[in-house]
Motif scaffolding. Sequence first.
Motif, PDB file in Angstrom:
ATOM      1  N   VAL A 108      37.004  35.015  43.987  1.00  0.00           N
ATOM      2  CA  VAL A 108      36.933  35.794  45.230  1.00  0.00           C
ATOM      3  C   VAL A 108      38.233  36.540  45.519  1.00  0.00           C
ATOM      4  N   SER A 109      39.169  36.537  44.586  1.00  0.00           N
ATOM      5  CA  SER A 109      40.435  37.232  44.827  1.00  0.00           C
ATOM      6  C   SER A 109      40.245  38.745  44.735  1.00  0.00           C
ATOM      7  N   SER A 110      41.054  39.433  45.508  1.00  0.00           N
ATOM      8  CA  SER A 110      40.934  40.898  45.539  1.00  0.00           C
ATOM      9  C   SER A 110      41.446  41.527  44.240  1.00  0.00           C
ATOM     10  N   THR A 111      42.375  40.877  43.591  1.00  0.00           N
ATOM     11  CA  THR A 111      42.912  41.453  42.341  1.00  0.00           C
ATOM     12  C   THR A 111      41.840  41.541  41.264  1.00  0.00           C
ATOM     13  N   ILE A 112      40.992  40.535  41.196  1.00  0.00           N
ATOM     14  CA  ILE A 112      39.925  40.550  40.185  1.00  0.00           C
ATOM     15  C   ILE A 112      38.941  41.681  40.489  1.00  0.00           C
ATOM     16  N   TRP A 113      38.556  41.840  41.724  1.00  0.00           N
ATOM     17  CA  TRP A 113      37.555  42.834  42.061  1.00  0.00           C
ATOM     18  C   TRP A 113      38.118  44.252  42.072  1.00  0.00           C
ATOM     19  N   LEU A 114      39.422  44.406  42.191  1.00  0.00           N
ATOM     20  CA  LEU A 114      40.015  45.736  42.047  1.00  0.00           C
ATOM     21  C   LEU A 114      39.954  46.225  40.603  1.00  0.00           C
ATOM     22  N   HIS A 115      39.936  45.291  39.664  1.00  0.00           N
ATOM     23  CA  HIS A 115      39.868  45.646  38.239  1.00  0.00           C
ATOM     24  C   HIS A 115      38.439  45.572  37.690  1.00  0.00           C
ATOM     25  N   TRP A 116      37.463  45.651  38.552  1.00  0.00           N
ATOM     26  CA  TRP A 116      36.055  45.607  38.137  1.00  0.00           C
ATOM     27  C   TRP A 116      35.715  46.648  37.082  1.00  0.00           C
ATOM     28  N   PRO A 117      36.155  47.882  37.187  1.00  0.00           N
ATOM     29  CA  PRO A 117      35.788  48.865  36.166  1.00  0.00           C
ATOM     30  C   PRO A 117      36.303  48.497  34.758  1.00  0.00           C
ATOM     31  N   HIS A 118      37.366  47.735  34.663  1.00  0.00           N
ATOM     32  CA  HIS A 118      37.919  47.389  33.353  1.00  0.00           C
ATOM     33  C   HIS A 118      37.127  46.271  32.661  1.00  0.00           C
ATOM     34  N   TRP A 119      36.698  45.277  33.410  1.00  0.00           N
ATOM     35  CA  TRP A 119      36.029  44.157  32.763  1.00  0.00           C
ATOM     36  C   TRP A 119      34.518  44.166  32.949  1.00  0.00           C
ATOM     37  N   ALA A 120      33.983  45.133  33.655  1.00  0.00           N
ATOM     38  CA  ALA A 120      32.531  45.202  33.857  1.00  0.00           C
ATOM     39  C   ALA A 120      31.791  45.536  32.573  1.00  0.00           C
ATOM     40  N   ARG A 121      32.438  46.259  31.673  1.00  0.00           N
ATOM     41  CA  ARG A 121      31.748  46.624  30.417  1.00  0.00           C
ATOM     42  C   ARG A 121      31.447  45.401  29.560  1.00  0.00           C
ATOM     43  N   PHE A 122      32.248  44.322  29.683  1.00  0.00           N
ATOM     44  CA  PHE A 122      31.966  43.094  28.925  1.00  0.00           C
ATOM     45  C   PHE A 122      30.828  42.293  29.556  1.00  0.00           C
ATOM     46  N   ILE A 123      30.682  42.417  30.862  1.00  0.00           N
ATOM     47  CA  ILE A 123      29.593  41.721  31.547  1.00  0.00           C
ATOM     48  C   ILE A 123      28.254  42.360  31.188  1.00  0.00           C
ATOM     49  N   HIS A 124      28.217  43.671  31.110  1.00  0.00           N
ATOM     50  CA  HIS A 124      26.976  44.387  30.818  1.00  0.00           C
ATOM     51  C   HIS A 124      26.848  44.755  29.342  1.00  0.00           C
ATOM     52  N   ALA A 125      27.581  44.093  28.489  1.00  0.00           N
ATOM     53  CA  ALA A 125      27.519  44.379  27.055  1.00  0.00           C
ATOM     54  C   ALA A 125      26.229  43.813  26.469  1.00  0.00           C
ATOM     55  N   ALA A 126      25.915  44.262  25.265  1.00  0.00           N
ATOM     56  CA  ALA A 126      24.711  43.795  24.583  1.00  0.00           C
ATOM     57  C   ALA A 126      24.895  42.340  24.131  1.00  0.00           C
ATOM     58  N   LEU A 127      23.771  41.672  23.899  1.00  0.00           N
ATOM     59  CA  LEU A 127      23.786  40.267  23.514  1.00  0.00           C
ATOM     60  C   LEU A 127      24.564  40.018  22.213  1.00  0.00           C
TER      61      LEU A 127
END
Length: 162
Positions: A69-88
Amino acid sequence: MWHSQYMILLSWFGDGPYSILQHCGLKGLFFSFSLDHTVVLKAFMAAVLLTGVLIAFPLLEYMTNRFLVSSTIWLHWPHWARFIHAALPLKLVLGQMIMRIVMNLLGKIEQRLRDTLIEYECISLEERIPVTVGVGSEWDHPEDVDSKYIDGIESDDDNQRV
């Protein structure tokens, strides 16, 4: 060779009268058993790891919640979001790489634990096995030695008789 003539492994580590294990006590039996059976050593490591995680679980849960829930993690959402939505397949490869690193680390820990147990087993055996020859033993006086034998080798005087 001599190893086919004498049953050193069975006589020293078996149930016979010349067994080293009769001198080692409970501590030595624990070391010997855990080194002989790798499953026991791995189960002990798993039990210690599980106990450590259960003891530290409240702290780990608190830190994970604070991290998520830290703001630092959610400020960097565009950088690590591609790994969350990556292919299996990419997620499987990343998981395999992480698993390989973790297993390599556990293998190194197991080897260090095994080396430590070997050292403790040697120390335990050195403390408990009785001295049979030399200083401190029942047979440490040179006058008890037969004159024709020196260090188990027959002297040359007896061999040169005609």
